[in-house]
Design an enzyme around this catalytic site. Structure first.
Site, short mmCIF file in Angstrom:
data_model
loop_
_atom_site.label_atom_id
_atom_site.label_comp_id
_atom_site.label_asym_id
_atom_site.label_seq_id
_atom_site.Cartn_x
_atom_site.Cartn_y
_atom_site.Cartn_z
N TYR A 135 -45.75 3.52 65.61
CA TYR A 135 -47.12 3.03 65.45
C TYR A 135 -48.10 4.19 65.26
CZ TYR A 135 -51.29 0.22 65.86
OH TYR A 135 -52.48 -0.39 65.59
N PHE B 83 -65.67 0.85 37.25
CA PHE B 83 -64.41 0.15 37.42
C PHE B 83 -64.68 -1.02 38.36
CE2 PHE B 83 -60.34 -1.02 39.18
CZ PHE B 83 -59.72 -1.36 37.98
N THR B 84 -63.95 -2.12 38.12
CA THR B 84 -64.25 -3.39 38.79
C THR B 84 -64.33 -3.27 40.32
OG1 THR B 84 -61.89 -3.88 38.61
CG2 THR B 84 -63.34 -4.84 36.94
N ASP C 83 -62.29 9.51 41.32
CA ASP C 83 -61.32 8.43 41.40
C ASP C 83 -60.09 9.01 40.70
OD1 ASP C 83 -59.59 6.36 40.92
OD2 ASP C 83 -61.15 4.89 40.49
N LYS D 71 -50.52 3.75 40.99
CA LYS D 71 -50.44 4.24 39.60
C LYS D 71 -49.69 5.58 39.58
CE LYS D 71 -54.02 1.22 39.42
NZ LYS D 71 -54.50 0.49 40.61
N ARG E 149 -60.07 -7.21 29.41
CA ARG E 149 -60.98 -6.18 29.91
C ARG E 149 -62.25 -6.25 29.06
NH1 ARG E 149 -59.35 -3.99 34.95
NH2 ARG E 149 -60.13 -6.08 35.16
N PHE F 205 -62.44 -12.07 37.15
CA PHE F 205 -61.31 -12.04 36.21
C PHE F 205 -59.98 -12.39 36.87
CE2 PHE F 205 -59.56 -8.01 37.66
CZ PHE F 205 -60.65 -7.42 38.28
#
Ligand code: PM9
Length: 459
Positions: free
Chosen positions: A74, A126-127, A217, A260, A384, A450
């Protein structure tokens, strides 16, 4: 080693997953039942899944074996320290807090630094990033170069920050109202377009001049490093790992979706050099994710991410990844299909405005095109455009200049032959484009619409 221009996959296949073939009639029913939203399809109804490159990576044998070393304690797990060391070595940041995925890191960063009345300059929105900025009372300001909004403008670094726009924004809203400047590497919504090293240095200089933090990012930063190696003077032949570290050195920290670049199926982190932000992130992460030594992840997930940190900066791996995306893009270009130029890092983006000029933006041409592509061949892609762009603070639809369908290539998953099938279907569809109709939205969720919006086909 590669000979002539042939670039085969720099890996071989050890395990396979069967994919299901369906009939056009079956797919017509499936997409209608999904409300013409490719997010709402069942994945078993999809033949080639190009919805996203997020969490859809094929892990390596080394990553699968690393899972077995996962320390599931933990607190204070060995796997955390391995990930911390990998991030320090590869990215060069002092501190790292794991999160369940990228938006977990965005939540921490935005909650710690953004207050009502703040502005966040960024190279295109970016969303999820913008959703967290707005949730905390901030306003996103687009400071990307104009070329990024033009699908046909050829520019080697279309993700660059427009330095004039950035300085004008700082002077207009006041540096005290800017918690940080955010630079995305690469720029997803612009077509996976990179930022040059020179631009990163220049943005750093401006941030220093006004005493501002610079956060990245870094979700697809390795792809960005490849474009610098390929296109920027002084970087040809330089190892990706060195270019990557130099890029990171101009920033104060980053949010990261490990799903990614890091070649895993889940995970992310927030990294920074500042001790005080680190202390606050550790306090906050226990509220949203879990202990600072696991942040919503199992020990095995952190092991796989740590291993991914080293694999992602392998020069052969990243060269092939970019090559495969380009291989698809070039087939479409040869057949006059309108796509975002130049081809970016993670996806080929169809330009739905040019593909379907007879469909008005308010009739969701990209959404309609993504649905038609699925019907045609079982290839799943993602809208998009106007649906992703959501509504402004007055409740009106945002009308983005780019109205795109993204064919996103998962890492190490599909072969070039799959790319041939995709190209064939898109080209076919382009030839019969005049028969495609628009859509009307019949269900709209209040945020990030979306993902779950539903549509009906117009006659
Ligand atoms: N990107 C993508 O498919 C998955 C969610 S949106 C459909 O492109 C950037 C540049 C991203 C990104 C996710 C996130 C959020 C942050 N920045 O999905 O929370 O492309 O891990 O990351 C998606 P998470």
């Amino acid at each position: 080693m590669p000979r002539r221009d042939i670039m085969a996959e720099p890996y071989k296949i050890k395990s396979v997953e069967t994919i299901r073939m369906t009939t056009p009639e079956y797919r017509q029913r499936a997409i209608a039942e999904a409300g013409y939203n490719t997010f709402l399809l069942k994945s078993e109804d999809v033949y080639i899944d190009l919805l996203t490159d997020s969490g859809t990576n094929a892990m390596s044998d080394m990553q699968w074996s690393a899972l077995m070393h996962g320390d599931e304690a933990y607190a204070g797990a060995r796997s955390f320290f391995r990930l911390e060391k990998a991030v320090q070595e590869i990215y060069g940041y002092k501190h790292m807090v794991p999160t369940h995925q990228g938006r977990g890191a965005e939540n921490l960063l935005s909650t710690i630094l953004i207050r009502p009345g703040h502005y966040v300059p960024q190279n295109m929105y970016f969303t999820t990033t913008r959703a967290h900025q707005e949730r905390n009372g901030g306003t996103f300001v687009d400071v990307i170069i104009d070329e990024a909004h033009d699908s046909q403008a050829e520019h080697p670094f279309k993700g660059n920050v427009d330095l004039k726009k950035l300085e004008e924004t700082i002077n207009r809203v006041g540096p005290q109202n800017i918690p940080y400047v955010n630079v995305a590497l690469t720029v997803n919504m612009a077509g996976g377009q990179p930022v040059s090293m020179q631009n990163l240095r220049d943005v750093r200089k401006i941030c220093d001049k006004y005493g501002l933090r610079l956060m990245y990012d870094a979700t697809r930063a390795v792809e960005n490093a490849f474009f610098i190696q390929e296109r920027e003077e002084g970087y040809a032949g330089k190892p990706i790992r060195e270019i990557f570290k130099e890029m990171m050195s101009y920033s104060d920290g980053c949010t990261m979706s490990g799903k990614k670049d890091l070649l895993v199926n889940i995970g992310g982190f927030l990294a920074m050099n500042d001790d005080d932000i680190f202390a606050q992130a550790k306090e906050l992460v226990v509220v949203f994710e879990g202990m600072p030594s696991y942040g919503g992840l199992a020990g095995r997930d952190m092991e796989a991410m740590a291993q991914g940190c080293y694999e992602m900066v392998d020069d052969h791996y990243i060269a092939h990844r970019i090559y495969q995306v380009r291989y698809l893009g070039e087939q479409l270009i040869k057949n006059d299909v309108p796509i975002v130029r130049p081809v970016g890092g993670h996806a080929v983006f169809l330009d739905a405005r040019r593909f379907l000029p007879h469909i008005d933006q308010d009739q969701f041409p990209s959404q309609a095109l993504a649905a038609a592509l699925y019907e045609d061949s079982g290839v799943r892609s993602m809208e998009r455009g106007i649906v992703s762009a959501g509504r402004n603070k007055r409740g009106e639809n945002n009308h983005p200049k780019l109205e795109l369908v993204r064919l996103t290539i998962p890492r190490r998953v599909y072969t070039d032959r799959h790319m041939d099938v995709v190209a064939d279907s898109v080209i076919d569809l382009y030839q019969k484009r005049n028969s495609l109709a628009g859509l009307k939205m019949v269900y709209e969720p209040p945020t990030l619409r979306f993902f779950t919006a539903r549509f009906e086909r117009l006659p």
